[in-house]
Design an enzyme around this catalytic site. Structure first.
Site, short mmCIF file in Angstrom:
data_model
loop_
_atom_site.label_atom_id
_atom_site.label_comp_id
_atom_site.label_asym_id
_atom_site.label_seq_id
_atom_site.Cartn_x
_atom_site.Cartn_y
_atom_site.Cartn_z
N HIS A 21 0.83 -1.21 0.00
CA HIS A 21 0.00 0.00 0.00
C HIS A 21 0.85 1.25 0.00
O HIS A 21 2.05 1.20 0.29
CB HIS A 21 -0.97 0.02 1.19
CG HIS A 21 -0.34 0.10 2.55
ND1 HIS A 21 -0.05 -1.00 3.32
CD2 HIS A 21 0.07 1.17 3.29
CE1 HIS A 21 0.49 -0.62 4.46
NE2 HIS A 21 0.58 0.71 4.48
N GLU B 167 -8.50 4.49 9.48
CA GLU B 167 -7.98 4.27 8.14
C GLU B 167 -9.01 3.64 7.23
O GLU B 167 -9.91 2.92 7.68
CB GLU B 167 -6.73 3.40 8.18
CG GLU B 167 -6.98 2.02 8.73
CD GLU B 167 -5.72 1.16 8.71
OE1 GLU B 167 -4.76 1.51 9.41
OE2 GLU B 167 -5.70 0.17 7.99
N GLN C 98 -3.94 3.46 1.28
CA GLN C 98 -4.34 3.50 2.69
C GLN C 98 -4.50 4.97 3.07
O GLN C 98 -3.53 5.71 3.15
CB GLN C 98 -3.25 2.86 3.56
CG GLN C 98 -3.56 2.85 5.05
CD GLN C 98 -2.34 2.39 5.85
OE1 GLN C 98 -1.25 2.92 5.69
NE2 GLN C 98 -2.53 1.39 6.69
N HIS D 195 3.94 7.27 3.62
CA HIS D 195 4.85 6.11 3.56
C HIS D 195 4.47 5.17 2.43
O HIS D 195 3.37 5.25 1.89
CB HIS D 195 4.87 5.35 4.90
CG HIS D 195 3.56 4.71 5.27
ND1 HIS D 195 2.60 5.34 6.03
CD2 HIS D 195 3.05 3.48 5.00
CE1 HIS D 195 1.57 4.53 6.22
NE2 HIS D 195 1.82 3.40 5.60
N GLU E 207 7.52 0.72 5.02
CA GLU E 207 6.89 -0.29 5.87
C GLU E 207 7.03 -1.65 5.21
O GLU E 207 6.97 -1.76 3.98
CB GLU E 207 5.40 0.07 6.03
CG GLU E 207 4.61 -0.84 6.95
CD GLU E 207 3.14 -0.39 7.07
OE1 GLU E 207 2.81 0.76 6.69
OE2 GLU E 207 2.33 -1.21 7.51
C1 MC0 Z 1 9.42 11.72 9.76
N1 MC0 Z 1 10.34 12.00 8.81
C2 MC0 Z 1 9.90 11.54 7.65
C3 MC0 Z 1 8.64 10.96 7.91
N2 MC0 Z 1 8.37 11.08 9.23
N3 MC0 Z 1 10.45 11.56 6.42
C4 MC0 Z 1 9.73 11.00 5.42
N4 MC0 Z 1 8.50 10.44 5.60
C5 MC0 Z 1 7.93 10.39 6.82
N5 MC0 Z 1 6.73 9.85 6.98
C6 MC0 Z 1 11.60 12.72 9.00
C7 MC0 Z 1 11.33 14.12 9.50
O1 MC0 Z 1 11.13 15.00 8.42
C8 MC0 Z 1 12.58 14.43 10.27
O2 MC0 Z 1 13.60 14.87 9.41
C9 MC0 Z 1 12.97 13.10 10.86
O3 MC0 Z 1 12.35 12.08 10.03
C10 MC0 Z 1 12.46 12.92 12.28
O4 MC0 Z 1 11.09 13.19 12.25
P1 MC0 Z 1 10.21 13.75 13.46
O5 MC0 Z 1 9.15 14.59 12.90
O6 MC0 Z 1 11.11 14.30 14.51
O7 MC0 Z 1 9.49 12.48 13.95
P2 MC0 Z 1 9.94 11.32 14.89
O8 MC0 Z 1 11.43 11.10 14.84
O9 MC0 Z 1 9.32 11.55 16.20
O10 MC0 Z 1 9.22 10.10 14.14
C11 MC0 Z 1 9.58 9.67 12.87
C12 MC0 Z 1 9.27 8.18 12.81
C13 MC0 Z 1 7.78 8.01 13.12
C14 MC0 Z 1 9.59 7.69 11.40
C15 MC0 Z 1 10.16 7.44 13.82
O11 MC0 Z 1 7.01 8.66 12.14
C16 MC0 Z 1 7.32 6.60 13.26
O12 MC0 Z 1 7.52 5.94 14.30
N6 MC0 Z 1 6.67 6.04 12.20
C17 MC0 Z 1 6.19 4.65 12.21
C18 MC0 Z 1 4.76 4.55 12.63
C19 MC0 Z 1 3.79 5.25 11.70
O13 MC0 Z 1 4.21 5.89 10.74
N7 MC0 Z 1 2.48 5.17 12.04
C20 MC0 Z 1 1.42 5.76 11.24
C21 MC0 Z 1 0.95 4.81 10.23
P3 MC0 Z 1 14.46 16.16 9.71
O14 MC0 Z 1 15.38 16.29 8.53
O15 MC0 Z 1 13.48 17.28 9.86
O16 MC0 Z 1 15.18 15.83 10.99
S1 MC0 Z 1 0.37 3.31 10.95
C22 MC0 Z 1 0.16 2.25 9.67
O17 MC0 Z 1 0.33 2.65 8.56
C23 MC0 Z 1 -0.18 0.83 10.01
C24 MC0 Z 1 -1.25 0.69 11.01
C25 MC0 Z 1 -0.43 -0.05 8.78
O18 MC0 Z 1 -0.02 0.30 7.66
O19 MC0 Z 1 -0.99 -1.14 8.93
#
Ligand code: MC0
Length: 144
Positions: A7, A43, A60, A84, A134
């Site tokens: 997705h 979602e 998604q 993502h 992912e």
């Molecule tokens: C953050 N960054 C990204 C980004 N999110 N870059 C590209 N795409 C994204 N989606 C970058 C920011 O711009 C920043 O860069 C750096 O990563 C740190 O970001 P932050 O804003 O300080 O955020 P953090 O570090 O608190 O979190 C980023 C992280 C988080 C990836 C660890 O988003 C995470 O845990 N994601 C995994 C869970 C998730 O996405 N859940 C929602 C969908 P700079 O250069 O400014 O430092 S759940 C889902 O989709 C499930 C249920 C499913 O598919 O089944």
């Protein structure tokens, strides 16, 4: 092995209005709706096509249920749009170990529950040329 685009995750301010846009504009149908309290999301999964590996590719659409969720914080900082990309595999644990051994950070030690009963992990966007990536093992072939 990664065998399909499972997705593309798109975050939106108003889930219902965004679903309406994708349905009315492109004719895609919602095949699954779900809330995930742990992630703070609602979602909608819109099936695009079935894939040769027996599963399917989806859009998604993700709405936030609370401001401090990952999606809520993303919306506040970046607005809506592509969040993502997810690749499908039969073995999310094995793929995570293999990709981690190449120096890419996986976010979880063990796979977590994803949409439609899937098992998922994420790869850090900073290790993937700016793309939050992912890995998904779907619950059943072409599950809805
Ligand atoms: C953050 N960054 C990204 C980004 N999110 N870059 C590209 N795409 C994204 N989606 C970058 C920011 O711009 C920043 O860069 C750096 O990563 C740190 O970001 P932050 O804003 O300080 O955020 P953090 O570090 O608190 O979190 C980023 C992280 C988080 C990836 C660890 O988003 C995470 O845990 N994601 C995994 C869970 C998730 O996405 N859940 C929602 C969908 P700079 O250069 O400014 O430092 S759940 C889902 O989709 C499930 C249920 C499913 O598919 O089944």
């Amino acid at each position: 092995m990664l065998t399909r685009i499972d997705h593309i995750g798109i975050v939106c301010f108003d889930l219902d209005k965004t679903v309406e846009f994708y349905s009315a504009t492109y004719g895609f149908e919602v095949t699954h709706l779900e809330s995930n309290e742990e992630e703070g999301i609602r979602e909608a999964m819109l099936k695009i096509n079935e894939t040769p590996d027996g599963y399917a590719s989806y859009l998604q659409l993700l709405g936030s249920t609370r401001d401090d969720s990952v999606v809520g914080k993303w919306l506040a900082k970046n607005g809506e749009g592509v969040h993502h990309i997810a690749f499908g595999t039969n073995d999310v644990s094995g793929e995570t170990v293999a990709i981690r051994s190449k120096g890419v950070r996986a976010l979880y030690d063990e796979p977590r529950q994803g949409s439609m009963g899937s098992r998922i992990n994420f790869l850090h966007p900073k290790d993937c040329h700016g793309v939050l990536t992912e890995l998904v093992t779907a619950a059943t072939p072409d599950s809805e």
